[in-house]
Design an enzyme around this catalytic site. Structure first.
Site, PDB file in Angstrom:
ATOM      1  N   ASP A 132      19.297  65.646   9.450  1.00 46.31           N
ATOM      2  CA  ASP A 132      18.575  65.374  10.694  1.00 46.31           C
ATOM      3  C   ASP A 132      18.236  63.883  10.811  1.00 46.31           C
ATOM      4  O   ASP A 132      17.554  63.328   9.950  1.00 46.31           O
ATOM      5  CB  ASP A 132      17.290  66.241  10.660  1.00 46.31           C
ATOM      6  N   GLY A 165      22.466  65.438  19.906  1.00 46.11           N
ATOM      7  CA  GLY A 165      23.534  65.219  20.872  1.00 46.11           C
ATOM      8  C   GLY A 165      23.698  63.768  21.290  1.00 46.11           C
ATOM      9  O   GLY A 165      24.325  63.485  22.312  1.00 46.11           O
ATOM     10  N   ASP A 172      15.507  69.623  20.860  1.00 44.13           N
ATOM     11  CA  ASP A 172      15.050  70.882  20.266  1.00 44.13           C
ATOM     12  C   ASP A 172      14.812  71.973  21.318  1.00 44.13           C
ATOM     13  O   ASP A 172      14.213  71.723  22.366  1.00 44.13           O
ATOM     14  CB  ASP A 172      13.726  70.662  19.525  1.00 44.13           C
TER      15      ASP A 172
HETATM   16  C1  GLA Z   1      13.887  68.054  14.344  1.00 45.55           C
HETATM   17  C2  GLA Z   1      15.027  69.061  14.461  1.00 45.55           C
HETATM   18  C3  GLA Z   1      14.463  70.457  14.373  1.00 45.55           C
HETATM   19  C4  GLA Z   1      13.738  70.636  13.055  1.00 45.55           C
HETATM   20  C5  GLA Z   1      12.655  69.569  12.897  1.00 45.55           C
HETATM   21  C6  GLA Z   1      12.064  69.579  11.517  1.00 45.55           C
HETATM   22  O1  GLA Z   1      13.020  68.128  15.419  1.00 45.55           O
HETATM   23  O2  GLA Z   1      15.738  68.875  15.658  1.00 45.55           O
HETATM   24  O3  GLA Z   1      15.504  71.420  14.502  1.00 45.55           O
HETATM   25  O4  GLA Z   1      14.673  70.547  12.006  1.00 45.55           O
HETATM   26  O5  GLA Z   1      13.178  68.271  13.126  1.00 45.55           O
HETATM   27  O6  GLA Z   1      11.127  68.552  11.318  1.00 45.55           O
END
Ligand code: GLA
Length: 498
Positions: free
Chosen positions: A264, A303, A324
């Site tokens: 991430d 994205g 998200d």
């Molecule tokens: C981001 C990701 C989420 C999740 C959080 C965790 O927002 O997009 O899917 O993994 O981090 O902190």
């Protein structure tokens, strides 16, 4: 020695208070997982201005505006996140030799205040950028020939995931029938991380006493275990990231028996531009390859930077195409119905990921969750359940374990479906399947029921010889030319035709 300290102490105190706000300040206490996630204010009072930096979870801001002084001040931090600016505003005051400082959620909301204390200069200073490798193609790991299926902790548990809940989810995956329906991965998202040991090895925090034992447990059930990290120095929730430890962490995860990594972007946004993302993700693609264990590689960077164009090059098996998801109709549909343009980039081994499922989390009704499941299946999206499998109502299980919808998602040709017709809030999407079949999703996004005209010509096909309703689990009598389909509010008719 004692005498010298005795004489130095008042001098030090005087120097500190003379320093006023200038200095490095840290706030934060250990959480119940034993991890302290500190917020740093590295401040400099220059005449009537306050300059410096603020570091909080995944964000690192430069102070661009300030008002006031030690007895009451505001500082506004700013950072570039890709091509957009993020800002944060703190209000604070010096109280003896502590700093009382906080933010407000909204302008009129109460100040949520914390106490910051002086920290050694340089503590919490932001790590520097590392040189990036030249671009090359990472070998395909051969995994995820169909979209990954499993469960992920974030949507339901966020920071509350722990060893016991992961084991419970593995148990429930089997007993609920989810495993038999095709769900395999049990993925731990953010907040498992502890600190690095003296050799720089990442450790898990108190919530996860023994990752190898946990993976043995999950594997013994015929399931696979996934984990989460960030290419930045911090994860999104402010835990330790992988920055500068790519190969070492990949080896650690391989030794733990990890089968899936969600990687991430988070704090990498402070160090690298979107244009550099491909090289950053390639580094981990190479590291996973070098670690020698088959590990599904999931890119999570919301994205950005046209990831669908290069995700496969860096060894990615899936890449997020959006921000998200939330457990709400508007969030789910805003994401799901915006995936049309990404269709050409999905193929066996490499999938667009419109984010995880919210089915069963309570924010939508059954029709809406059927829409969620149908749309994700037509999109050849990963099916990662995000609800608590241990107490799943039968109606939710029936949605997640609709084998006829799952068969659409898992179709071996791996072609993502597309929108073929739209009139206001009514849409028809079609996905080509193996064996000359097509999945047809007739969606009603309106809050009232609708009769939606399905015309075979709109689908680019002649009147099909057979049709099956994949929610009613019944064959449908096909009418020449087309037929009106009754669709409930926020609902769907999902058919398979030939
Ligand atoms: C981001 C990701 C989420 C999740 C959080 C965790 O927002 O997009 O899917 O993994 O981090 O902190």
């Amino acid at each position: 020695m004692q005498i010298r300290i005795f004489f130095l102490a008042p001098l030090l105190a005087a120097a500190c208070s003379a320093a006023g706000l200038t200095g490095n300040w840290a706030a934060g206490n250990p959480g119940s997982d034993g991890v302290t996630r500190k917020t740093y204010f590295d401040l400099k009072e220059e005449g009537s201005r306050i300059t410096g930096h603020i570091r909080v979870t995944q964000f690192y801001y430069s102070i661009k505006e300030s008002t006031g002084g030690p007895e009451g001040f505001t500082i506004t931090g700013s950072m570039m996140d890709g091509h957009t600016e993020r800002t944060v505003k703190y209000e604070g005051r010096l109280d003896g030799d502590t700093l009382r400082i906080g933010t407000r959620r909204r302008a009129e909301a109460p100040l949520s205040e914390m106490t910051a204390r002086r920290a050694p200069a340089g503590e919490g200073a932001y790590p520097t950028r590392l040189p990036l490798p030249a671009l090359h193609r990472v070998p395909d790991n051969g995994l995820a020939r169909t979209p990954p299926m499993g469960w992920n902790s974030w949507n339901k548990f966020a920071g509350r995931v722990d060893d016991a809940s992961v084991r419970g989810m593995a148990d429930a995956m089997v007993t609920s029938g989810m495993k038999d329906a095709g769900y395999v991965y049990i993925n731990i998202d953010d907040t498992w991380e502890g600190e690095r040991d003296a050799q720089g090895n990442i450790t898990s925090n108190r919530k996860f006493p023994d990752m190898k034992a946990l993976s043995d447990y999950v594997h013994a059930k015929g399931l696979k275990l996934g984990i989460y990290s960030s290419p930045g120095p911090n994860t999104c929730a402010g835990y330790e990231g992988t920055h500068g430890h790519e190969e070492q962490d990949a080896r650690t995860w391989a030794a733990w028996g990890i089968d899936y990594l969600k990687y991430d972007w988070c704090a990498a946004r402070n160090l690298y531009t979107d244009e550099e993302m491909q090289a950053v993700y390639q580094k981990m693609g190479d590291a996973l390859h070098a670690a020698g264990r088959p590990i599904v590689y999931s890119l999570c960077q919301y994205g950005r930077a046209d990831v669908w164009a290069w995700g496969a090059e860096v060894g990615g098996n899936l890449w997020r195409t959006t921000g998200d998801i939330r457990d709400a109709w508007d969030s789910m549909t805003r994401i799901g119905f915006a995936q049309n343009e990404h269709a050409p980039f999905a193929k066996p081994g490499h999938w667009n990921d419109p984010d995880m499922l919210e089915i069963g989390n309570g924010g939508m009704n059954e029709s809406e969750y059927q829409t969620h499941m149908s749309l994700w299946s037509i999109l050849a999206a990963p099916l990662l359940a995000g609800n608590d499998l241990r107490d799943m109502p039968a109606a939710i299980g029936a949605i997640l374990m609709n084998r006829e919808a799952i068969a659409v998602d898992q179709d071996r040709e791996g072609k993502q479906g597309r929108r073929v017709w739209q009139s206001g809030e009514r849409e028809i999407w079609v996905r080509e399947l193996a064996g000359g079949y097509r999945a047809v999703g007739v969606f009603n996004r309106a809050a009232e029921g609708a009769q939606i005209p399905l015309k075979w010509a709109d689908l680019g096909i002649k009147t099909p010889s057979e049709a099956r309703d994949l929610w009613a689990h019944k064959d449908v009598a096909v009418q020449a030319g087309g037929q009106a389909v009754t669709v409930p509010p926020h609902g769907v008719a999902l058919w398979r035709v030939k």
